[in-house]
Design a protein around this motif. Sequence first.
Motif, PDB file in Angstrom:
ATOM      1  N   VAL A   1      25.958  75.673 -20.287  1.00 34.41           N
ATOM      2  CA  VAL A   1      26.952  74.694 -19.867  1.00 34.41           C
ATOM      3  C   VAL A   1      26.282  73.492 -19.202  1.00 34.41           C
ATOM      4  CG1 VAL A   1      28.972  74.284 -18.410  1.00 34.41           C
ATOM      5  CG2 VAL A   1      28.659  76.501 -19.531  1.00 34.41           C
ATOM      6  N   ARG A   2      25.350  73.776 -18.289  1.00 34.46           N
ATOM      7  CA  ARG A   2      24.725  72.697 -17.527  1.00 34.46           C
ATOM      8  C   ARG A   2      23.260  72.999 -17.278  1.00 34.46           C
ATOM      9  NH1 ARG A   2      26.545  70.428 -11.526  1.00 34.46           N
ATOM     10  NH2 ARG A   2      25.451  68.441 -11.710  1.00 34.46           N
ATOM     11  N   ASP A   3      22.416  72.051 -17.617  1.00 37.56           N
ATOM     12  CA  ASP A   3      20.988  72.185 -17.367  1.00 37.56           C
ATOM     13  C   ASP A   3      20.461  70.825 -16.925  1.00 37.56           C
ATOM     14  OD1 ASP A   3      18.357  72.903 -17.195  1.00 37.56           O
ATOM     15  OD2 ASP A   3      18.058  73.182 -19.347  1.00 37.56           O
ATOM     16  N   SER A   4      20.301  70.666 -15.632  1.00 38.16           N
ATOM     17  CA  SER A   4      19.757  69.431 -15.059  1.00 38.16           C
ATOM     18  C   SER A   4      19.284  69.740 -13.652  1.00 38.16           C
ATOM     19  CB  SER A   4      20.815  68.314 -15.045  1.00 38.16           C
ATOM     20  OG  SER A   4      21.909  68.675 -14.229  1.00 38.16           O
ATOM     21  N   ASP A   5      18.591  68.783 -13.059  1.00 33.78           N
ATOM     22  CA  ASP A   5      18.141  68.908 -11.677  1.00 33.78           C
ATOM     23  C   ASP A   5      18.833  67.828 -10.856  1.00 33.78           C
ATOM     24  OD1 ASP A   5      16.023  71.024 -11.953  1.00 33.78           O
ATOM     25  OD2 ASP A   5      15.246  69.547 -13.367  1.00 33.78           O
ATOM     26  N   VAL A   6      19.121  68.133  -9.597  1.00 35.65           N
ATOM     27  CA  VAL A   6      19.856  67.188  -8.765  1.00 35.65           C
ATOM     28  C   VAL A   6      19.226  67.053  -7.387  1.00 35.65           C
ATOM     29  CG1 VAL A   6      22.046  67.611  -9.961  1.00 35.65           C
ATOM     30  CG2 VAL A   6      21.467  68.932  -7.913  1.00 35.65           C
ATOM     31  N   VAL A   7      19.518  65.903  -6.771  1.00 36.01           N
ATOM     32  CA  VAL A   7      19.150  65.626  -5.383  1.00 36.01           C
ATOM     33  C   VAL A   7      20.380  64.993  -4.743  1.00 36.01           C
ATOM     34  CG1 VAL A   7      17.683  64.265  -3.846  1.00 36.01           C
ATOM     35  CG2 VAL A   7      16.717  65.235  -5.942  1.00 36.01           C
ATOM     36  N   TRP A   8      20.750  65.460  -3.557  1.00 36.06           N
ATOM     37  CA  TRP A   8      21.918  64.910  -2.866  1.00 36.06           C
ATOM     38  C   TRP A   8      21.472  63.786  -1.939  1.00 36.06           C
ATOM     39  CZ3 TRP A   8      26.341  66.297  -4.895  1.00 36.06           C
ATOM     40  CH2 TRP A   8      26.407  67.503  -5.594  1.00 36.06           C
TER      41      TRP A   8
ATOM     42  N   VAL B   1      16.114  55.527  -7.795  1.00 36.64           N
ATOM     43  CA  VAL B   1      15.252  56.513  -8.459  1.00 36.64           C
ATOM     44  C   VAL B   1      14.100  56.900  -7.532  1.00 36.64           C
ATOM     45  CG1 VAL B   1      13.652  56.908 -10.372  1.00 36.64           C
ATOM     46  CG2 VAL B   1      15.848  55.789 -10.801  1.00 36.64           C
ATOM     47  N   LYS B   2      13.493  55.923  -6.880  1.00 37.24           N
ATOM     48  CA  LYS B   2      12.379  56.191  -5.964  1.00 37.24           C
ATOM     49  C   LYS B   2      12.817  57.106  -4.828  1.00 37.24           C
ATOM     50  CE  LYS B   2       9.128  53.756  -2.925  1.00 37.24           C
ATOM     51  NZ  LYS B   2       8.729  52.427  -2.387  1.00 37.24           N
ATOM     52  N   ILE B   3      13.978  56.826  -4.250  1.00 40.10           N
ATOM     53  CA  ILE B   3      14.502  57.673  -3.168  1.00 40.10           C
ATOM     54  C   ILE B   3      14.781  59.073  -3.698  1.00 40.10           C
ATOM     55  CG2 ILE B   3      16.471  58.038  -1.630  1.00 40.10           C
ATOM     56  CD1 ILE B   3      16.691  54.937  -1.458  1.00 40.10           C
ATOM     57  N   GLY B   4      15.431  59.162  -4.862  1.00 42.56           N
ATOM     58  CA  GLY B   4      15.772  60.462  -5.432  1.00 42.56           C
ATOM     59  C   GLY B   4      14.550  61.311  -5.731  1.00 42.56           C
ATOM     60  N   LEU B   5      13.524  60.691  -6.293  1.00 43.12           N
ATOM     61  CA  LEU B   5      12.313  61.444  -6.651  1.00 43.12           C
ATOM     62  C   LEU B   5      11.464  61.804  -5.447  1.00 43.12           C
ATOM     63  CD1 LEU B   5      11.224  59.580  -9.920  1.00 43.12           C
ATOM     64  CD2 LEU B   5      12.416  61.776  -9.704  1.00 43.12           C
ATOM     65  N   SER B   6      11.725  61.165  -4.305  1.00 43.54           N
ATOM     66  CA  SER B   6      10.949  61.465  -3.093  1.00 43.54           C
ATOM     67  C   SER B   6      11.478  62.699  -2.375  1.00 43.54           C
ATOM     68  CB  SER B   6      10.975  60.273  -2.137  1.00 43.54           C
ATOM     69  OG  SER B   6      12.249  60.143  -1.514  1.00 43.54           O
ATOM     70  N   LYS B   7      12.629  63.206  -2.809  1.00 46.02           N
ATOM     71  CA  LYS B   7      13.253  64.349  -2.140  1.00 46.02           C
ATOM     72  C   LYS B   7      13.160  65.609  -3.006  1.00 46.02           C
ATOM     73  CE  LYS B   7      16.518  61.335   0.281  1.00 46.02           C
ATOM     74  NZ  LYS B   7      15.947  61.502   1.607  1.00 46.02           N
ATOM     75  N   GLN B   8      13.387  66.732  -2.371  1.00 51.62           N
ATOM     76  CA  GLN B   8      13.315  68.026  -3.058  1.00 51.62           C
ATOM     77  C   GLN B   8      14.492  68.186  -4.017  1.00 51.62           C
ATOM     78  OE1 GLN B   8      10.860  70.404  -2.695  1.00 51.62           O
ATOM     79  NE2 GLN B   8      11.864  71.510  -4.352  1.00 51.62           N
ATOM     80  N   LYS B   9      14.196  68.396  -5.280  1.00 53.40           N
ATOM     81  CA  LYS B   9      15.265  68.594  -6.259  1.00 53.40           C
ATOM     82  C   LYS B   9      15.629  70.068  -6.348  1.00 53.40           C
ATOM     83  CE  LYS B   9      12.220  68.956 -10.287  1.00 53.40           C
ATOM     84  NZ  LYS B   9      11.818  68.358 -11.578  1.00 53.40           N
ATOM     85  N   THR B  10      16.855  70.319  -6.778  1.00 52.88           N
ATOM     86  CA  THR B  10      17.324  71.683  -6.995  1.00 52.88           C
ATOM     87  C   THR B  10      17.973  71.763  -8.367  1.00 52.88           C
ATOM     88  OG1 THR B  10      19.484  71.220  -5.998  1.00 52.88           O
ATOM     89  CG2 THR B  10      17.760  72.087  -4.542  1.00 52.88           C
ATOM     90  N   LYS B  11      18.091  72.972  -8.877  1.00 53.47           N
ATOM     91  CA  LYS B  11      18.751  73.181 -10.167  1.00 53.47           C
ATOM     92  C   LYS B  11      20.245  72.947  -9.976  1.00 53.47           C
ATOM     93  CE  LYS B  11      17.251  74.359 -14.208  1.00 53.47           C
ATOM     94  NZ  LYS B  11      16.479  73.327 -14.894  1.00 53.47           N
ATOM     95  N   ALA B  12      20.832  72.171 -10.862  1.00 54.15           N
ATOM     96  CA  ALA B  12      22.270  71.917 -10.794  1.00 54.15           C
ATOM     97  C   ALA B  12      23.018  73.220 -11.016  1.00 54.15           C
ATOM     98  CB  ALA B  12      22.663  70.882 -11.839  1.00 54.15           C
TER      99      ALA B  12
END
Length: 198
Positions: free
Chosen positions: A50-57, A23-34
């Motif tokens: 259909v889909r509403d969330s934010d993602v980080v790769w 979670v710490k790594i994920g939140l430290s990066k720029q998120k984008t709309k799924a």
Amino acid sequence: MISNYNYWYFVNALPPGVCDEIVKIGLSKQKTKARIDTLQNKSNKVLSKVRDSDVVWLEDMWLRNLIGTFVSSANINAGWDFVYDTPEIAQFTIYDKNQHYNWHQDLSFDKDQTGQPSNSQRKLSVSIQLTDEKEYKGGELLFSTLNGQSKKKILTNELFRKKGTVVVFPSYMHHKVTPVTQGVRYSLVMWFRGPAFQ
């Protein structure tokens, strides 16, 4: 392929500290709309139904190795025995209040450079619960299947909500995440590819 298992899961498989680190790594990066590739030319309003969330790769190799052990075990224990080889990069997903992902499959029907169907497709999907079940409401992971009377049957398990629980399932399984009604749900998902199903 005949199997009695629509999914295979490992309760509390990842220690809380590992979940918190992801979670710490994920939140430290720029998120984008799924997004959804098949709906990429549709309006945001259509997509959000259909889909509403934010993602980080996350491309961290240790994540691929860690998740790969669970996938291998589930593939054998559930009796799927799928031939697979290539993991895709992990997707850290953020479901805030009212965010969701409606019924869908993870199958991909990619094309090669000539426009022909690819010989590789998603075979196994993984969803890892990173948030403590007391920190959010809603956000249920559900599966759908047809029973002998061709009626839809909804499958879920309260244990999916346990922090660190790993759920592995064939990528052709219909599944969804219901809207989060309170708090934030963090998860990590990943897909493993192999030769196309015959």
